[in-house]
Design a protein around this motif. Sequence first.
Motif, PDB file in Angstrom:
ATOM      1  N   LEU A   1       3.197   5.845  -4.507  1.00  0.00           N
ATOM      2  CA  LEU A   1       1.848   5.337  -4.705  1.00  0.00           C
ATOM      3  C   LEU A   1       0.848   6.363  -4.207  1.00  0.00           C
ATOM      4  CD1 LEU A   1       1.876   1.596  -3.501  1.00  0.00           C
ATOM      5  CD2 LEU A   1       1.462   2.406  -5.822  1.00  0.00           C
ATOM      6  N   SER A   2      -0.223   6.561  -4.949  1.00  0.00           N
ATOM      7  CA  SER A   2      -1.295   7.408  -4.451  1.00  0.00           C
ATOM      8  C   SER A   2      -2.171   6.593  -3.501  1.00  0.00           C
ATOM      9  CB  SER A   2      -2.138   7.943  -5.614  1.00  0.00           C
ATOM     10  OG  SER A   2      -2.979   6.917  -6.123  1.00  0.00           O
ATOM     11  N   GLU A   3      -3.058   7.264  -2.797  1.00  0.00           N
ATOM     12  CA  GLU A   3      -3.945   6.572  -1.870  1.00  0.00           C
ATOM     13  C   GLU A   3      -4.931   5.663  -2.599  1.00  0.00           C
ATOM     14  OE1 GLU A   3      -5.849   9.414   0.590  1.00  0.00           O
ATOM     15  OE2 GLU A   3      -4.021   9.989   1.657  1.00  0.00           O
ATOM     16  N   LYS A   4      -5.043   5.816  -3.902  1.00  0.00           N
ATOM     17  CA  LYS A   4      -5.993   5.019  -4.677  1.00  0.00           C
ATOM     18  C   LYS A   4      -5.303   3.902  -5.453  1.00  0.00           C
ATOM     19  CE  LYS A   4      -9.279   8.832  -5.216  1.00  0.00           C
ATOM     20  NZ  LYS A   4     -10.051   9.661  -6.183  1.00  0.00           N
ATOM     21  N   GLU A   5      -4.026   3.625  -5.118  1.00  0.00           N
ATOM     22  CA  GLU A   5      -3.280   2.601  -5.838  1.00  0.00           C
ATOM     23  C   GLU A   5      -2.653   1.594  -4.875  1.00  0.00           C
ATOM     24  OE1 GLU A   5      -1.404   4.833  -9.708  1.00  0.00           O
ATOM     25  OE2 GLU A   5      -0.516   5.299  -7.745  1.00  0.00           O
ATOM     26  N   VAL A   6      -2.455   0.387  -5.366  1.00  0.00           N
ATOM     27  CA  VAL A   6      -1.681  -0.627  -4.645  1.00  0.00           C
ATOM     28  C   VAL A   6      -0.700  -1.245  -5.628  1.00  0.00           C
ATOM     29  CG1 VAL A   6      -3.500  -1.130  -2.972  1.00  0.00           C
ATOM     30  CG2 VAL A   6      -3.354  -2.469  -5.077  1.00  0.00           C
ATOM     31  N   GLU A   7       0.414  -1.735  -5.094  1.00  0.00           N
ATOM     32  CA  GLU A   7       1.454  -2.360  -5.908  1.00  0.00           C
ATOM     33  C   GLU A   7       1.369  -3.865  -5.688  1.00  0.00           C
ATOM     34  OE1 GLU A   7       4.630  -1.451  -8.644  1.00  0.00           O
ATOM     35  OE2 GLU A   7       3.264  -0.094  -7.606  1.00  0.00           O
ATOM     36  N   PHE A   8       1.041  -4.603  -6.746  1.00  0.00           N
ATOM     37  CA  PHE A   8       0.791  -6.032  -6.664  1.00  0.00           C
ATOM     38  C   PHE A   8       2.051  -6.804  -7.045  1.00  0.00           C
ATOM     39  CE2 PHE A   8      -0.655 -10.079  -8.451  1.00  0.00           C
ATOM     40  CZ  PHE A   8      -1.511 -10.529  -7.462  1.00  0.00           C
TER      41      PHE A   8
ATOM     42  N   SER B   1       9.893  -5.298   5.022  1.00  0.00           N
ATOM     43  CA  SER B   1      10.649  -4.427   4.126  1.00  0.00           C
ATOM     44  C   SER B   1      10.678  -3.036   4.743  1.00  0.00           C
ATOM     45  CB  SER B   1      10.000  -4.403   2.740  1.00  0.00           C
ATOM     46  OG  SER B   1      10.775  -3.653   1.823  1.00  0.00           O
ATOM     47  N   LEU B   2      11.450  -2.932   5.850  1.00  0.00           N
ATOM     48  CA  LEU B   2      11.565  -1.682   6.618  1.00  0.00           C
ATOM     49  C   LEU B   2      10.189  -1.189   7.041  1.00  0.00           C
ATOM     50  CD1 LEU B   2      14.448   0.076   4.640  1.00  0.00           C
ATOM     51  CD2 LEU B   2      14.583  -0.839   6.970  1.00  0.00           C
ATOM     52  N   ASP B   3       9.775  -0.025   6.522  1.00  0.00           N
ATOM     53  CA  ASP B   3       8.525   0.600   6.968  1.00  0.00           C
ATOM     54  C   ASP B   3       7.432   0.536   5.903  1.00  0.00           C
ATOM     55  OD1 ASP B   3       9.886   2.275   5.238  1.00  0.00           O
ATOM     56  OD2 ASP B   3       9.386   4.119   6.304  1.00  0.00           O
ATOM     57  N   MET B   4       7.494  -0.458   5.047  1.00  0.00           N
ATOM     58  CA  MET B   4       6.468  -0.604   4.009  1.00  0.00           C
ATOM     59  C   MET B   4       5.133  -0.994   4.634  1.00  0.00           C
ATOM     60  SD  MET B   4       6.446  -3.233   0.737  1.00  0.00           S
ATOM     61  CE  MET B   4       7.727  -2.364  -0.179  1.00  0.00           C
ATOM     62  N   ARG B   5       4.058  -0.426   4.125  1.00  0.00           N
ATOM     63  CA  ARG B   5       2.712  -0.882   4.471  1.00  0.00           C
ATOM     64  C   ARG B   5       2.283  -1.879   3.408  1.00  0.00           C
ATOM     65  NH1 ARG B   5      -1.878   2.106   4.812  1.00  0.00           N
ATOM     66  NH2 ARG B   5      -2.621   0.575   6.312  1.00  0.00           N
ATOM     67  N   GLY B   6       2.086  -3.104   3.832  1.00  0.00           N
ATOM     68  CA  GLY B   6       1.713  -4.136   2.883  1.00  0.00           C
ATOM     69  C   GLY B   6       1.616  -5.475   3.570  1.00  0.00           C
ATOM     70  N   VAL B   7       1.514  -6.520   2.771  1.00  0.00           N
ATOM     71  CA  VAL B   7       1.338  -7.860   3.332  1.00  0.00           C
ATOM     72  C   VAL B   7       2.001  -8.878   2.411  1.00  0.00           C
ATOM     73  CG1 VAL B   7      -0.859  -8.334   2.171  1.00  0.00           C
ATOM     74  CG2 VAL B   7      -0.362  -9.434   4.365  1.00  0.00           C
ATOM     75  N   LEU B   8       2.505  -9.951   3.015  1.00  0.00           N
ATOM     76  CA  LEU B   8       3.065 -11.084   2.288  1.00  0.00           C
ATOM     77  C   LEU B   8       2.332 -12.331   2.759  1.00  0.00           C
ATOM     78  CD1 LEU B   8       5.440 -12.211   0.450  1.00  0.00           C
ATOM     79  CD2 LEU B   8       6.669 -12.570   2.606  1.00  0.00           C
ATOM     80  N   ILE B   9       1.757 -13.084   1.826  1.00  0.00           N
ATOM     81  CA  ILE B   9       1.036 -14.311   2.156  1.00  0.00           C
ATOM     82  C   ILE B   9       1.840 -15.505   1.658  1.00  0.00           C
ATOM     83  CG2 ILE B   9      -1.043 -15.685   1.730  1.00  0.00           C
ATOM     84  CD1 ILE B   9      -2.631 -13.123   1.540  1.00  0.00           C
ATOM     85  N   THR B  10       1.996 -16.497   2.526  1.00  0.00           N
ATOM     86  CA  THR B  10       2.737 -17.721   2.195  1.00  0.00           C
ATOM     87  C   THR B  10       1.890 -18.929   2.561  1.00  0.00           C
ATOM     88  OG1 THR B  10       4.884 -16.671   2.632  1.00  0.00           O
ATOM     89  CG2 THR B  10       4.821 -19.075   2.661  1.00  0.00           C
TER      90      THR B  10
ATOM     91  N   LEU C   1       0.829  -1.204   0.000  1.00  0.00           N
ATOM     92  CA  LEU C   1       0.000   0.000   0.000  1.00  0.00           C
ATOM     93  C   LEU C   1       0.864   1.255   0.000  1.00  0.00           C
ATOM     94  CD1 LEU C   1      -2.606  -1.070   2.730  1.00  0.00           C
ATOM     95  CD2 LEU C   1      -2.673  -1.490   0.260  1.00  0.00           C
ATOM     96  N   SER C   2       2.143   1.103   0.366  1.00  0.00           N
ATOM     97  CA  SER C   2       3.097   2.210   0.314  1.00  0.00           C
ATOM     98  C   SER C   2       4.489   1.630   0.174  1.00  0.00           C
ATOM     99  CB  SER C   2       3.008   3.074   1.581  1.00  0.00           C
ATOM    100  OG  SER C   2       3.533   2.373   2.696  1.00  0.00           O
ATOM    101  N   SER C   3       5.425   2.445  -0.255  1.00  0.00           N
ATOM    102  CA  SER C   3       6.805   2.009  -0.390  1.00  0.00           C
ATOM    103  C   SER C   3       7.501   2.037   0.962  1.00  0.00           C
ATOM    104  CB  SER C   3       7.542   2.919  -1.369  1.00  0.00           C
ATOM    105  OG  SER C   3       8.905   2.569  -1.465  1.00  0.00           O
ATOM    106  N   CYS C   4       8.719   1.501   0.988  1.00  0.00           N
ATOM    107  CA  CYS C   4       9.574   1.668   2.161  1.00  0.00           C
ATOM    108  C   CYS C   4      10.559   2.804   1.899  1.00  0.00           C
ATOM    109  CB  CYS C   4      10.330   0.372   2.460  1.00  0.00           C
ATOM    110  SG  CYS C   4      11.443  -0.149   1.152  1.00  0.00           S
TER     111      CYS C   4
END
Length: 356
Positions: free
Chosen positions: A207-214, A323-332, A192-195
């Motif tokens: 990234l804008s608030e309306k985008e996500v990086e897949f 990844s430091l302060d990235m907002r996001g998720v990793l699923i395994t 949802l955001s970079s680190c």
Amino acid sequence: MNRFLNDPDTFVKESLEGLAAAHGKVLRVHQDPLYVHRVDSPVSGKVGILSGGGSGHEPLHAGFVGRGMLDAACPGEIFTSPTPDQIVEAAKAIDGGNGILFIVKNYSGDIMNFEMAADLVRAEGLRVQTVVVDDDVAVKDSTYTQGRRGTGTTVAIEKICGSAAEAGYDLPNIGALGRRVNLHGRSIGLALSSCSPPATGRPMFALSEKEVEFGIGIHGEPGVERVSAVSSDEMVSRLVESLLADQDYTRKSHAWDDGSESRVEVEETDQAIGEGDRVLALVSGMGATPLAELYIVYRALAEHCVGAGIRIERNLVGNLVTSLDMRGVLITLVKLDEEMLGLWDAPVRTAALQWG
């Protein structure tokens, strides 16, 4: 941006000093060359388990040093591979007489430096095998790799192989076990955001608030596609569908045979994750994702697995591979057999994981 930071040049060193101060009953930090090792290492007669990579992914790897998991971890600078001398000295420090297993995420710098270290360690008479983790289904190749990147399955391999070493497995059997776990593991992430690395303090991508990086990587590299933000359930649905739709079930598992000077590729075939399979499910925050949001992700993941006939036998939710302060998720998802399940459940005592 404001940080708990004194000097970017001493960021890793000071963080590890704090880790050692907080968990001195579990681990020690060795300086020059820098590595983290079990407080009771070397353990006589036990295969040593060693991993490492760039810092910035905490608690991976140093947070998983301790009984039932890693004997040592070699931290590089932020998103930078550890050097061969770090790996060599750590391997010698944990050598209990029955060899060393290297667990290496599939990034070009890590592969090169661990391969060089393996040759140097063998020249000193130690036995070494290597398991390379390449579980990220988002990309086949990337800027940092030849082949898939190594991400969340690393945690499962470190825990299962660490428990096997505690149980007295020999080096060839632990190496084979680690490669089997890798073949059964698949991961994918979303940001949802970079680190922002400490040296620059600036996001690595915008990234804008309306985008996500897949399909992001864990070194701050952008994903494979930038898409419009949707609900959490819809984002998780896309992640899980990518895991379950993965058709590359013939995977190359990389290893260096015991006593060999050269790298050997062993091709193995794995069946798809399918109906009735039991899995270990890991939901990792990327460093700045609130735990409450991670449980919303896990809720959707669990519902998808039920719908696919997949039984989540074990799970972990929290910061595992970041990844430091990235907002996001990793699923395994890691497909489990009885042996892997028993070793996952075996006691562990590290800074980040403790049970049993």
